[in-house]
Structure formats: C-alpha cells, structure tokens
Scaffold this motif. Structure first.
Motif, PDB file in Angstrom:
ATOM      1  N   SER A  11       0.787  -1.069  -0.014  1.00 44.81           N
ATOM      2  CA  SER A  11      -0.164  -0.133   0.214  1.00 44.81           C
ATOM      3  C   SER A  11       0.903   1.695   0.434  1.00 44.81           C
ATOM      4  O   SER A  11       1.614   0.805   0.808  1.00 44.81           O
ATOM      5  N   SER A  32       0.908  -2.171  -4.808  1.00 48.26           N
ATOM      6  CA  SER A  32       0.953  -2.906  -5.788  1.00 48.26           C
ATOM      7  C   SER A  32       0.155  -2.253  -7.445  1.00 48.26           C
ATOM      8  O   SER A  32       0.226  -3.093  -7.723  1.00 48.26           O
ATOM      9  N   LYS A  55      -4.260  -6.764  -4.646  1.00 46.06           N
ATOM     10  CA  LYS A  55      -2.734  -6.435  -3.681  1.00 46.06           C
ATOM     11  C   LYS A  55      -1.806  -6.761  -3.217  1.00 46.06           C
ATOM     12  O   LYS A  55      -1.164  -6.706  -3.306  1.00 46.06           O
ATOM     13  N   GLY A  70      -2.556  -6.445   2.437  1.00 48.40           N
ATOM     14  CA  GLY A  70      -2.923  -5.759   1.805  1.00 48.40           C
ATOM     15  C   GLY A  70      -4.197  -5.068   2.622  1.00 48.40           C
ATOM     16  O   GLY A  70      -4.586  -6.123   3.177  1.00 48.40           O
TER      17      GLY A  70
END
Length: 194
Positions: A11, A32, A55, A70
């Motif tokens: 992130s 990601s 992600k 994620g």
C-alpha cells in the motif's frame, strides 16, 4: 518485535504506514498498483476483501519470501459505494450526500505468504455519522485538500474529525486498517504483536 517472516505492506497509504509504525511493526513498503475495478453485484464485504487480496497477491508474486499485507477501504451510503473523489465537485457531492446522515465504512485486510502462497483475508465494518454541514463548511474543508485522496472524501484522523459526529465500531477500520483484525490474521502466520 521479531517476526518469523519479513512483513511487506502492499500500500502507498501514509495512514496505513503510520498505523503499523505506531504498533511497532517492522515492515517494508511495496505498492501494488493493481486495477481496482470489481465485478458488479459484489457486496461491500466482498469488494474490500477481493481488492485487499488482489493487492497482496500482486506484491507476493514479485517476492520470494515475506508476508504481504494488503488492505482496502470503501464508504457505502444507501448501498452505493463512494470511492475517492475525481475532483473537487465530486468531493462536494459526496460530502453533501453524507452530511447529517450515517454511512458504513468497510475495510478488508489480506495476508499472503510469498513463499507458500497461503492466504488469509477478512473485513470489518463501522457505522459513521457525519454532522449536518453548511455548504460553506463543505467548501472550506475541500479547500484544505484533505478529502481528495480519501474514500468518502473525508479523513477521520485529520481535520475530517471535526465533521464526524460519532462512530459505532472500530475507529481504525475508518482510518483504513483495522488493527485488531490485522493482528488476528498475523497471528495465524505465527506473528504475535503481544
């Protein structure tokens, strides 16, 4: 704190980084950059879980080892997902719709072990009440720039706290990373914060 696997946060969110730092979690960041479009008909819980997992998988696929974290957060009003605003007028429309009402914030959390592919995913939701707002207040808040990269066009951990009348549920879910849920998922991989 020692962790059996390196933790990788998938992130670019500064809020998620700050939350992990606040609990003393050692981690690195690798964004990601995945497509965040979802299939129509998914429930809010399915949306945040699928995006959090997407992600984490994207980053895990580039690494030989590590536990990839994620997360995804959405704001839901009357069954409609309110994402990040496209521009200031979009932010105004969102805040106008939210003011004086309750909405629900959903945050999904996913962990993927890059070496084994093992996955864990879950979500939390929190009810948020925004106080009634005058048009002048909404415009002044937008002028600060704070709403522009936030789901629902407000930040509960910033100046947006002044427009939040109350919450029912977990504060950190609204910020974007429910820490109690994150800790529970980490423990399933042998990472214990306490």
């Amino acid at each position: 704190m020692q962790t059996p696997l390196p933790i990788i946060l998938a992130s670019s969110s500064p809020r998620r980084r700050e939350l992990l730092q606040a609990i003393g979690m050692p981690f690195t960041v690798m964004t990601s950059d995945v497509d965040e479009e979802t299939s129509p008909g998914l429930s809010p819980a399915e949306i945040v879980e699928s995006l959090a997992l997407r992600k984490a998988r994207a980053v895990a696929g580039k690494e030989k080892e590590g536990l990839v974290l994620g997360a995804d957060t959405i704001v839901v009003l009357d069954g409609r997902v309110l994402g990040k605003p496209k521009d200031e007028e979009d932010a105004f429309r969102t805040l106008q719709a939210l003011q004086g009402r309750e909405h629900t914030v959903y945050s999904g959390v996913a962990l993927v072990d890059a070496a084994t592919g093992r996955e864990e995913v879950a979500h939390c939701s929190t009810l948020v009440r925004i106080r009634p707002l005058a048009e002048r207040e909404i415009r002044a808040y937008i002028a600060t720039g704070e709403p522009m990269d936030k789901a629902g066009s407000y930040a509960i951990q910033g100046l947006g706290a002044t427009i939040v009348e109350g919450i029912e549920g977990d504060y950190f879910t609204v910020v974007g990373l429910p820490l109690h849920l994150t800790a529970a998922l980490l423990s399933r991989f042998g990472v214990h914060l306490l």
